[in-house]
Design an enzyme around this catalytic site. Structure first.
Site, mmCIF file in Angstrom:
data_model
loop_
_atom_site.group_PDB
_atom_site.id
_atom_site.type_symbol
_atom_site.label_atom_id
_atom_site.label_comp_id
_atom_site.label_asym_id
_atom_site.label_seq_id
_atom_site.Cartn_x
_atom_site.Cartn_y
_atom_site.Cartn_z
ATOM 1 N N ASP A 1 -29.942 -21.759 -8.035
ATOM 2 C CA ASP A 1 -30.545 -20.744 -7.161
ATOM 3 C C ASP A 1 -30.130 -19.352 -7.633
ATOM 4 O OD1 ASP A 1 -31.602 -22.689 -5.496
ATOM 5 O OD2 ASP A 1 -30.118 -22.424 -3.913
ATOM 6 N N MET A 2 -30.928 -18.345 -7.268
ATOM 7 C CA MET A 2 -30.519 -16.969 -7.589
ATOM 8 C C MET A 2 -29.995 -16.309 -6.309
ATOM 9 S SD MET A 2 -29.978 -14.912 -9.945
ATOM 10 C CE MET A 2 -30.865 -15.394 -11.426
ATOM 11 N N GLN B 1 -36.343 -13.886 -8.969
ATOM 12 C CA GLN B 1 -36.880 -13.219 -7.766
ATOM 13 C C GLN B 1 -37.871 -12.113 -8.136
ATOM 14 O OE1 GLN B 1 -32.880 -12.213 -7.258
ATOM 15 N NE2 GLN B 1 -32.499 -13.565 -5.514
ATOM 16 N N ARG C 1 -38.071 -21.386 -11.287
ATOM 17 C CA ARG C 1 -38.648 -21.276 -9.942
ATOM 18 C C ARG C 1 -38.809 -19.789 -9.628
ATOM 19 N NH1 ARG C 1 -34.418 -22.234 -5.805
ATOM 20 N NH2 ARG C 1 -34.810 -24.468 -5.879
ATOM 21 N N LYS D 1 -39.776 -14.864 -3.997
ATOM 22 C CA LYS D 1 -39.849 -13.416 -3.786
ATOM 23 C C LYS D 1 -38.461 -12.778 -3.765
ATOM 24 C CE LYS D 1 -44.205 -13.584 -1.274
ATOM 25 N NZ LYS D 1 -44.984 -13.161 -0.103
ATOM 26 N N GLY D 2 -37.458 -13.514 -3.238
ATOM 27 C CA GLY D 2 -36.103 -12.969 -3.120
ATOM 28 C C GLY D 2 -35.738 -12.779 -1.662
ATOM 29 N N THR E 1 -42.890 -20.562 -2.611
ATOM 30 C CA THR E 1 -43.375 -19.636 -1.580
ATOM 31 C C THR E 1 -44.148 -20.392 -0.497
ATOM 32 O OG1 THR E 1 -44.693 -17.635 -1.189
ATOM 33 C CG2 THR E 1 -45.556 -19.152 -2.838
ATOM 34 N N HIS E 2 -44.232 -19.768 0.684
ATOM 35 C CA HIS E 2 -45.086 -20.321 1.754
ATOM 36 C C HIS E 2 -46.304 -19.437 1.930
ATOM 37 C CE1 HIS E 2 -40.757 -20.738 2.479
ATOM 38 N NE2 HIS E 2 -41.076 -22.001 2.633
ATOM 39 N N ARG F 1 -33.242 -16.859 6.939
ATOM 40 C CA ARG F 1 -34.539 -17.341 7.449
ATOM 41 C C ARG F 1 -34.978 -16.495 8.651
ATOM 42 N NH1 ARG F 1 -33.255 -19.627 3.389
ATOM 43 N NH2 ARG F 1 -34.439 -17.850 2.652
HETATM 44 C C1 LIG Z 1 -38.204 -23.598 -2.603
HETATM 45 C C2 LIG Z 1 -37.660 -22.231 -2.377
HETATM 46 C C3 LIG Z 1 -36.491 -21.863 -2.998
HETATM 47 C C4 LIG Z 1 -35.985 -20.573 -2.828
HETATM 48 N N1 LIG Z 1 -34.887 -20.181 -3.557
HETATM 49 C C5 LIG Z 1 -34.472 -18.905 -3.466
HETATM 50 C C6 LIG Z 1 -33.452 -18.406 -4.326
HETATM 51 O O1 LIG Z 1 -32.913 -19.116 -5.177
HETATM 52 N N2 LIG Z 1 -33.071 -17.111 -4.184
HETATM 53 C C7 LIG Z 1 -33.672 -16.286 -3.268
HETATM 54 O O2 LIG Z 1 -33.311 -15.096 -3.210
HETATM 55 N N3 LIG Z 1 -34.633 -16.730 -2.446
HETATM 56 C C8 LIG Z 1 -35.040 -18.011 -2.516
HETATM 57 N N4 LIG Z 1 -36.057 -18.441 -1.702
HETATM 58 C C9 LIG Z 1 -36.509 -17.618 -0.559
HETATM 59 C C10 LIG Z 1 -37.601 -16.671 -0.970
HETATM 60 O O3 LIG Z 1 -37.085 -15.688 -1.832
HETATM 61 C C11 LIG Z 1 -38.242 -15.963 0.269
HETATM 62 O O4 LIG Z 1 -37.242 -15.254 0.952
HETATM 63 C C12 LIG Z 1 -38.891 -16.923 1.245
HETATM 64 O O5 LIG Z 1 -39.529 -17.960 0.591
HETATM 65 C C13 LIG Z 1 -39.921 -16.196 2.128
HETATM 66 O O6 LIG Z 1 -40.933 -15.646 1.358
HETATM 67 P P1 LIG Z 1 -42.392 -16.290 1.131
HETATM 68 O O7 LIG Z 1 -42.615 -16.384 -0.320
HETATM 69 O O8 LIG Z 1 -42.527 -17.556 1.869
HETATM 70 O O9 LIG Z 1 -43.399 -15.186 1.621
HETATM 71 P P2 LIG Z 1 -43.550 -14.369 2.970
HETATM 72 O O10 LIG Z 1 -44.596 -13.364 2.688
HETATM 73 O O11 LIG Z 1 -42.211 -13.898 3.456
HETATM 74 O O12 LIG Z 1 -44.080 -15.451 3.985
HETATM 75 C C14 LIG Z 1 -45.377 -16.027 3.904
HETATM 76 C C15 LIG Z 1 -45.590 -16.901 5.125
HETATM 77 O O13 LIG Z 1 -44.682 -18.007 5.107
HETATM 78 C C16 LIG Z 1 -44.165 -18.287 6.396
HETATM 79 N N5 LIG Z 1 -42.710 -18.017 6.408
HETATM 80 C C17 LIG Z 1 -41.986 -17.414 5.426
HETATM 81 N N6 LIG Z 1 -40.688 -17.391 5.759
HETATM 82 C C18 LIG Z 1 -40.590 -17.962 6.981
HETATM 83 C C19 LIG Z 1 -39.507 -18.219 7.851
HETATM 84 N N7 LIG Z 1 -38.251 -17.890 7.530
HETATM 85 N N8 LIG Z 1 -39.755 -18.832 9.036
HETATM 86 C C20 LIG Z 1 -41.018 -19.192 9.370
HETATM 87 N N9 LIG Z 1 -42.100 -18.973 8.578
HETATM 88 C C21 LIG Z 1 -41.886 -18.368 7.399
HETATM 89 C C22 LIG Z 1 -44.912 -17.367 7.337
HETATM 90 O O14 LIG Z 1 -46.066 -18.068 7.780
HETATM 91 C C23 LIG Z 1 -45.283 -16.208 6.450
HETATM 92 O O15 LIG Z 1 -46.418 -15.516 6.925
HETATM 93 C C24 LIG Z 1 -36.627 -19.688 -1.917
HETATM 94 C C25 LIG Z 1 -37.806 -20.079 -1.288
HETATM 95 C C26 LIG Z 1 -38.342 -21.307 -1.522
HETATM 96 C C27 LIG Z 1 -39.630 -21.663 -0.866
#
Ligand SMILES: Cc1cc2nc3c(=O)[nH]c(=O)nc-3n(C[C@H](O)[C@H](O)[C@H](O)COP(=O)(O)OP(=O)(O)OC[C@H]3O[C@@H](n4cnc5c(N)ncnc54)[C@H](O)[C@@H]3O)c2cc1C
Length: 320
Positions: free
Chosen positions: A131-132, A162, A183, A186-187, A239-240, A302
């Site tokens: 992970d980062m 990220q 992977r 966004k960060g 990402t979600h 989260r």
């Molecule tokens: C598999 C995986 C591994 C990751 N590893 C790292 C890592 O190593 N280092 C790091 O800095 N970050 C990591 N992250 C976290 C990432 O950087 C984001 O902070 C996180 O994924 C939220 O951003 P998003 O891409 O989902 O987009 P966003 O634009 O934030 O969200 C898009 C949509 O997803 C849903 N959503 C997003 N977050 C939430 C939440 N917390 N609760 C409920 N719904 C939500 C909502 O419907 C939102 O509208 C990881 C994420 C994933 C999915």
């Protein structure tokens, strides 16, 4: 902005951790994101995912370990997890944080621990994703990843990067020269505007740009997820965000990259309907499954991502 700074402070604050971890409502709310406190509980969650055709990456929660003894203990725990995953036979890799195995104590200690983990993972055919973490650890994480990967672990280890950091595109180009598995996410940390895009739309734009680089490389190397789901292809799109996922899938289609040449990754407890839908469409999906008693900083990150989560949490705090 102020809110994210405050949450970033709270994620590190010992006093807040003590209050929140012992508060029943917080424990209940964290259960949405965390798959339990024990490895057995997490394995049950993975088995349910596997039945739906979803692969996993397991994270034993813990970060910023401050003593050599604790770093060695975390390393031993990760090795136990690797053995257990192999023994149970679930489709899951392991995600680790280098600060969990000594990066903030001593870089040489961390390298030694990482090599122990990679050696065991290689013997057991388990994929490890690094992970980062926050930007104070980016450079050293990349250095250690590259140094250890080059010691014979190329196929069993990958890294997260990220899209909010300015430096990321250069880092990705360098990592891709050796076909590293990446992977993109966004960060999740609060970073200053001198080093990271402050605006979400720029973070998203950079995410798509990196996605394109990863997919192009996947096509070139004919990189594919392994048939049992254990080993990911070069691109993991973490990402979600439906628009980012759509971009990845449309771009893959436009260059004739088969779906097995990428995977979409999401976090446990977030957008599970979308996970199921993607699987139905034939797209490889991997879910990040965190477990353990050290859930506090993960939980605060989260909350910080989604105002609705935070307000729900705070409204209960003031009601209780
Ligand atoms: C598999 C995986 C591994 C990751 N590893 C790292 C890592 O190593 N280092 C790091 O800095 N970050 C990591 N992250 C976290 C990432 O950087 C984001 O902070 C996180 O994924 C939220 O951003 P998003 O891409 O989902 O987009 P966003 O634009 O934030 O969200 C898009 C949509 O997803 C849903 N959503 C997003 N977050 C939430 C939440 N917390 N609760 C409920 N719904 C939500 C909502 O419907 C939102 O509208 C990881 C994420 C994933 C999915």
């Amino acid at each position: 902005m102020m809110l994210r700074i405050f949450l970033s402070y709270l994620a590190q604050a010992v006093w807040a951790r003590n209050i929140v971890q012992n508060w029943g409502f917080a424990r209940k709310m964290s259960a949405r994101f965390v798959a339990g406190e024990t490895l057995d509980e997490a394995i049950v969650v993975i088995q349910v995912l596997n039945k739906k055709g979803i692969n996993a990456t397991l994270d034993h929660l813990g970060e910023n370990v401050c003593t050599e003894e604790d770093a060695r203990q975390s390393t031993d725990e990760i090795i136990t997890i690797i053995d257990r995953l192999k023994q149970v036979g679930v489709a899951s890799g392991v995600s680790i944080k280098l600060s969990q195995i000594g990066l903030v104590v001593d870089s040489a200690l961390c390298e030694e621990n990482l090599l122990k983990i990679l050696e065991r993972a290689k013997n057991k055919d388990i994929f490890i994703r690094v992970d980062m973490e926050d930007s104070s650890l980016t450079e050293e994480t990349l250095n250690l990843f590259t140094r250890t990967r080059n010691q014979g672990y190329h196929s069993i280890v990958g890294i997260a990067i990220q899209s909010y950091l300015f430096r990321t595109e250069d880092d990705v180009r360098k990592l891709l020269e050796t076909g590293s598995k990446i992977r993109i996410c966004k960060g999740a940390y609060k970073e200053p505007p001198e080093i990271a895009f402050p605006k979400k739309r720029d973070v998203d734009k950079n995410f798509d740009k990196i996605t394109k680089l990863l997919l192009d490389r996947s096509l070139l190397e004919e990189s594919r997820i392994s048939s049992d789901g254990s080993f990911p292809p070069i691109p993991a799109i973490g990402t979600h965000d439906q628009e980012r996922i759509n971009y990845a899938l449309e771009y893959a289609r436009s260059i004739n990259l088969p779906l097995q040449g990428l995977e979409i990754q999401m976090l446990h407890g977030i957008r599970s309907n979308l996970q199921d839908q993607l699987v139905k469409e034939g797209c490889p999906v991997r879910v990040y499954v965190p477990y353990g008693s050290e859930w506090y900083p993960y939980f605060v990150r989260r909350l910080a991502e989604r105002p609705a989560n935070l307000w729900f949490f705070l409204s209960n705090l003031f009601r209780s």
